[in-house]
Design a protein around this motif. Structure first.
Motif, PDB file in Angstrom:
ATOM      1  N   ASN A 174     -17.162  23.294   1.045  1.00 23.77           N
ATOM      2  CA  ASN A 174     -17.561  21.897   1.232  1.00 23.77           C
ATOM      3  C   ASN A 174     -16.582  21.149   2.128  1.00 23.77           C
ATOM      4  O   ASN A 174     -16.965  20.405   3.028  1.00 23.77           O
ATOM      5  N   ASN A 175     -15.260  21.360   1.858  1.00 21.57           N
ATOM      6  CA  ASN A 175     -14.246  20.713   2.704  1.00 21.57           C
ATOM      7  C   ASN A 175     -14.335  21.193   4.147  1.00 21.57           C
ATOM      8  O   ASN A 175     -14.158  20.422   5.088  1.00 21.57           O
ATOM      9  N   LYS A 176     -14.606  22.479   4.309  1.00 19.56           N
ATOM     10  CA  LYS A 176     -14.738  23.021   5.658  1.00 19.56           C
ATOM     11  C   LYS A 176     -15.922  22.400   6.377  1.00 19.56           C
ATOM     12  O   LYS A 176     -15.831  22.029   7.557  1.00 19.56           O
ATOM     13  N   ASN A 177     -17.042  22.256   5.637  1.00 18.38           N
ATOM     14  CA  ASN A 177     -18.223  21.633   6.240  1.00 18.38           C
ATOM     15  C   ASN A 177     -17.942  20.184   6.621  1.00 18.38           C
ATOM     16  O   ASN A 177     -18.332  19.713   7.687  1.00 18.38           O
ATOM     17  N   LYS A 178     -17.220  19.468   5.702  1.00 21.68           N
ATOM     18  CA  LYS A 178     -16.879  18.079   6.007  1.00 21.68           C
ATOM     19  C   LYS A 178     -15.975  17.988   7.219  1.00 21.68           C
ATOM     20  O   LYS A 178     -16.128  17.114   8.077  1.00 21.68           O
ATOM     21  N   SER A 179     -14.997  18.927   7.282  1.00 18.28           N
ATOM     22  CA  SER A 179     -14.081  18.931   8.428  1.00 18.28           C
ATOM     23  C   SER A 179     -14.831  19.195   9.725  1.00 18.28           C
ATOM     24  O   SER A 179     -14.600  18.542  10.742  1.00 18.28           O
ATOM     25  N   GLN A 180     -15.757  20.164   9.671  1.00 17.86           N
ATOM     26  CA  GLN A 180     -16.546  20.467  10.870  1.00 17.86           C
ATOM     27  C   GLN A 180     -17.405  19.271  11.275  1.00 17.86           C
ATOM     28  O   GLN A 180     -17.504  18.934  12.452  1.00 17.86           O
ATOM     29  N   LYS A 181     -18.020  18.646  10.255  1.00 17.18           N
ATOM     30  CA  LYS A 181     -18.843  17.471  10.560  1.00 17.18           C
ATOM     31  C   LYS A 181     -17.995  16.357  11.141  1.00 17.18           C
ATOM     32  O   LYS A 181     -18.406  15.654  12.069  1.00 17.18           O
ATOM     33  N   SER A 182     -16.783  16.170  10.562  1.00 15.21           N
ATOM     34  CA  SER A 182     -15.893  15.121  11.064  1.00 15.21           C
ATOM     35  C   SER A 182     -15.486  15.402  12.496  1.00 15.21           C
ATOM     36  O   SER A 182     -15.463  14.509  13.348  1.00 15.21           O
ATOM     37  N   GLU A 183     -15.158  16.674  12.788  1.00 17.33           N
ATOM     38  CA  GLU A 183     -14.795  17.029  14.163  1.00 17.33           C
ATOM     39  C   GLU A 183     -15.970  16.824  15.111  1.00 17.33           C
ATOM     40  O   GLU A 183     -15.799  16.331  16.231  1.00 17.33           O
ATOM     41  N   GLU A 184     -17.162  17.195  14.651  1.00 18.02           N
ATOM     42  CA  GLU A 184     -18.345  17.001  15.497  1.00 18.02           C
ATOM     43  C   GLU A 184     -18.581  15.517  15.754  1.00 18.02           C
ATOM     44  O   GLU A 184     -18.890  15.097  16.864  1.00 18.02           O
ATOM     45  N   THR A 185     -18.402  14.695  14.683  1.00 15.56           N
ATOM     46  CA  THR A 185     -18.581  13.247  14.846  1.00 15.56           C
ATOM     47  C   THR A 185     -17.550  12.675  15.812  1.00 15.56           C
ATOM     48  O   THR A 185     -17.880  11.865  16.683  1.00 15.56           O
ATOM     49  N   SER A 186     -16.285  13.111  15.663  1.00 15.78           N
ATOM     50  CA  SER A 186     -15.236  12.638  16.570  1.00 15.78           C
ATOM     51  C   SER A 186     -15.533  13.041  18.005  1.00 15.78           C
ATOM     52  O   SER A 186     -15.322  12.255  18.943  1.00 15.78           O
ATOM     53  N   GLU A 187     -16.002  14.248  18.196  1.00 19.34           N
ATOM     54  CA  GLU A 187     -16.316  14.715  19.546  1.00 19.34           C
ATOM     55  C   GLU A 187     -17.462  13.901  20.145  1.00 19.34           C
ATOM     56  O   GLU A 187     -17.419  13.529  21.323  1.00 19.34           O
ATOM     57  N   VAL A 188     -18.466  13.611  19.322  1.00 16.33           N
ATOM     58  CA  VAL A 188     -19.590  12.796  19.805  1.00 16.33           C
ATOM     59  C   VAL A 188     -19.118  11.401  20.185  1.00 16.33           C
ATOM     60  O   VAL A 188     -19.479  10.858  21.237  1.00 16.33           O
ATOM     61  N   GLN A 189     -18.271  10.799  19.322  1.00 19.05           N
ATOM     62  CA  GLN A 189     -17.740   9.471  19.625  1.00 19.05           C
ATOM     63  C   GLN A 189     -16.901   9.493  20.898  1.00 19.05           C
ATOM     64  O   GLN A 189     -16.973   8.578  21.721  1.00 19.05           O
ATOM     65  N   LYS A 190     -16.092  10.539  21.067  1.00 13.29           N
ATOM     66  CA  LYS A 190     -15.269  10.663  22.276  1.00 13.29           C
ATOM     67  C   LYS A 190     -16.135  10.748  23.519  1.00 13.29           C
ATOM     68  O   LYS A 190     -15.865  10.117  24.533  1.00 13.29           O
ATOM     69  N   GLN A 191     -17.197  11.566  23.423  1.00 17.69           N
ATOM     70  CA  GLN A 191     -18.103  11.697  24.564  1.00 17.69           C
ATOM     71  C   GLN A 191     -18.782  10.369  24.888  1.00 17.69           C
ATOM     72  O   GLN A 191     -18.937  10.004  26.055  1.00 17.69           O
ATOM     73  N   LYS A 192     -19.164   9.631  23.817  1.00 17.13           N
ATOM     74  CA  LYS A 192     -19.783   8.323  24.043  1.00 17.13           C
ATOM     75  C   LYS A 192     -18.800   7.359  24.717  1.00 17.13           C
ATOM     76  O   LYS A 192     -19.158   6.625  25.645  1.00 17.13           O
ATOM     77  N   GLN A 193     -17.536   7.361  24.241  1.00 14.24           N
ATOM     78  CA  GLN A 193     -16.525   6.491  24.837  1.00 14.24           C
ATOM     79  C   GLN A 193     -16.284   6.847  26.296  1.00 14.24           C
ATOM     80  O   GLN A 193     -16.164   5.970  27.155  1.00 14.24           O
ATOM     81  N   GLU A 194     -16.199   8.160  26.581  1.00 14.54           N
ATOM     82  CA  GLU A 194     -16.002   8.579  27.971  1.00 14.54           C
ATOM     83  C   GLU A 194     -17.183   8.149  28.838  1.00 14.54           C
ATOM     84  O   GLU A 194     -17.004   7.713  29.979  1.00 14.54           O
ATOM     85  N   ALA A 195     -18.371   8.277  28.284  1.00 17.23           N
ATOM     86  CA  ALA A 195     -19.556   7.858  29.047  1.00 17.23           C
ATOM     87  C   ALA A 195     -19.527   6.353  29.291  1.00 17.23           C
ATOM     88  O   ALA A 195     -19.855   5.888  30.393  1.00 17.23           O
ATOM     89  N   ASN A 196     -19.094   5.578  28.278  1.00 16.76           N
ATOM     90  CA  ASN A 196     -19.012   4.124  28.440  1.00 16.76           C
ATOM     91  C   ASN A 196     -17.974   3.749  29.491  1.00 16.76           C
ATOM     92  O   ASN A 196     -18.201   2.853  30.311  1.00 16.76           O
ATOM     93  N   VAL A 197     -16.820   4.440  29.455  1.00 20.28           N
ATOM     94  CA  VAL A 197     -15.767   4.161  30.446  1.00 20.28           C
ATOM     95  C   VAL A 197     -16.253   4.496  31.848  1.00 20.28           C
ATOM     96  O   VAL A 197     -16.039   3.743  32.806  1.00 20.28           O
ATOM     97  N   THR A 198     -16.932   5.631  31.979  1.00 22.84           N
ATOM     98  CA  THR A 198     -17.459   6.026  33.290  1.00 22.84           C
ATOM     99  C   THR A 198     -18.456   4.993  33.808  1.00 22.84           C
ATOM    100  O   THR A 198     -18.420   4.605  34.978  1.00 22.84           O
ATOM    101  N   ALA A 199     -19.333   4.543  32.927  1.00 20.69           N
ATOM    102  CA  ALA A 199     -20.327   3.538  33.330  1.00 20.69           C
ATOM    103  C   ALA A 199     -19.642   2.223  33.717  1.00 20.69           C
ATOM    104  O   ALA A 199     -20.021   1.571  34.689  1.00 20.69           O
ATOM    105  N   LEU A 200     -18.608   1.849  32.952  1.00 13.18           N
ATOM    106  CA  LEU A 200     -17.876   0.616  33.259  1.00 13.18           C
ATOM    107  C   LEU A 200     -17.171   0.703  34.596  1.00 13.18           C
ATOM    108  O   LEU A 200     -17.213  -0.238  35.396  1.00 13.18           O
ATOM    109  N   MET A 201     -16.530   1.842  34.865  1.00  9.13           N
ATOM    110  CA  MET A 201     -15.841   2.020  36.146  1.00  9.13           C
ATOM    111  C   MET A 201     -16.837   1.981  37.307  1.00  9.13           C
ATOM    112  O   MET A 201     -16.553   1.419  38.363  1.00  9.13           O
TER     113      MET A 201
END
Length: 294
Positions: A79-106
Motif C-alpha cells: 500500500n505504501n509503495k502504491n501511495k509512493s508511486q501515485k505521489s511520484e506520478e502526481t508530482s511528475e504531472v504537476q511538474k509537467q503542468k508547471q513547465e507547460a505553464n512557464v513555456t506558455a508564459l515565456m
C-alpha cells in the motif's frame, strides 16, 4: 505305607509351590525371601490421549499469528509503495503542468515584446511623418535658402542654412542663452527630425551626455516656447517626458552609450539651474560674414 503317604504329601507341596511361582510370574513380582507375601495391585498405565497436544496447538496458533502478521506487513508495504508511486506520478504531472505553464508564459512575453517593438517602430515612423508635415506649418519660421556657398567658422557645423556650435564647457540654461547671443546666435531651435538627427549625431556618447537647447516653459507651465517666442509644435521628447519632476522648466538633449536610444526620442526637461554643455544656432545669410563675435 508311610513312605507312600509322605510321598503324596510332598507332591502336594511341590505342586503348590509351582502354582505360587506361576502366580508371582503373572504379577511380574518376586516376593522377598523371609517375608509374608501381600497382594500387590497391578500398575495402571494411563493411555496417551489421541489428537494434538497443548504444545502442538500453541505452535499452530503461533504459526497462524506469524502468517497473519507477515501478510499484514506485505499488505502495508504494498500500500505504501502504491501511495509512493501515485505521489511520484502526481508530482511528475504537476511538474509537467508547471513547465507547460512557464513555456506558455515565456511565449506570451516574447510575443508581447515583438508586438511592442513593432508598435514602437510604427510610432517612430508616424512621428517622423508628423514632424515633416509640421515643418511646413510651423509659424514664423523662416529658413533662408542659401543661394551661395556658406562656410561656417571653426568648430561650427553647417546644416540647411544654419551654423551650429556644440560647446565643451558647462553653463546653466540662462548663461548658455547669453553666451549664444554674445556670438550673434541663439540656443538651437529644432523643428524637423532631420535637423534633430543632424545635431544628435554631432554629440559624443557618454554615460549621460546632456546639452541645453532653446526651449523653455518657465513663464507658463506646460506651454513650451522657443527662445524666439514661438510655441513648440510636436517635439522629440522621450517617453514620459516632459514631467516637471522637480520644477523642470528647460529642455535638453541626451545621448548615452545605450545604442537603442534614438534621436527623435531624446528630449528631457530639467531645472534651468543645472550646469550642462549647450548648442548654439546662427541662421546664415548668403554673402554675409561668417565671422563670429567673441
Amino acid at each position: 505305607m508311610s513312605n507312600t503317604g509322605g510321598s503324596g504329601a510332598g507332591d502336594g507341596m511341590y505342586s503348590k509351590l509351582i502354582d505360587d511361582e506361576a502366580g508371582y510370574g503373572e504379577l511380574n513380582i518376586r516376593p522377598d525371601v523371609g517375608h509374608s507375601v501381600h497382594p500387590v495391585s497391578p500398575i495402571r498405565i494411563i493411555p496417551r490421549p489421541s489428537g494434538p497436544g497443548p504444545y502442538r496447538l500453541a505452535t499452530i496458533c503461533l504459526a497462524t499469528l506469524c502468517a497473519i502478521l507477515l501478510i499484514s506487513i506485505i499488505a502495508v508495504t504494498a500500500n505504501n509503495k502504491n501511495k509512493s508511486q501515485k505521489s511520484e506520478e502526481t508530482s511528475e504531472v504537476q511538474k509537467q503542468k508547471q513547465e507547460a505553464n512557464v513555456t506558455a508564459l515565456m511565449a506570451s512575453i516574447s510575443k508581447l515584446q515583438q508586438e511592442k517593438k513593432k508598435l514602437q517602430e510604427e510610432k517612430d515612423e508616424l512621428l517622423l511623418g508628423l514632424a515633416s508635415r509640421r515643418t511646413t506649418k510651423a509659424p514664423n519660421v523662416i529658413k533662408p535658402t542659401p543661394q551661395a556657398a556658406i562656410v561656417c567658422p571653426t568648430d561650427w557645423h553647417l546644416f540647411n542654412g544654419s551654423c551650429y556650435f556644440i560647446s565643451r564647457t558647462t553653463r546653466d540654461w540662462p548663461e548658455s542663452k547669453s553666451f549664444c547671443e554674445s556670438q550673434g546666435a541663439h540656443l538651437a531651435i529644432i523643428h524637423t527630425a532631420e535637423e534633430q538627427t543632424f545635431l544628435w549625431n554631432l554629440l559624443p556618447r557618454g554615460h549621460w551626455n546632456a546639452y541645453w537647447f532653446g526651449i523653455t516653459d518657465e513663464h507658463t507651465e506646460d506651454q513650451w516656447k522657443w527662445v524666439d517666442g514661438t510655441p513648440l509644435v510636436g517635439g522629440f521628447w522621450e517617453v514620459g517626458e516632459p514631467n516637471n519632476h522637480i520644477d523642470e522648466d528647460c529642455g535638453y538633449i541626451v545621448k548615452t552609450r545605450v545604442l537603442e536610444r534614438v534621436p527623435i526620442r531624446s528630449w528631457y526637461d530639467a531645472p534651468c539651474t543645472m550646469y550642462w554643455p549647450f548648442i548654439c544656432e546662427k541662421e546664415m545669410i548668403p554673402g554675409a560674414s561668417t565671422a563670429m563675435p567673441h
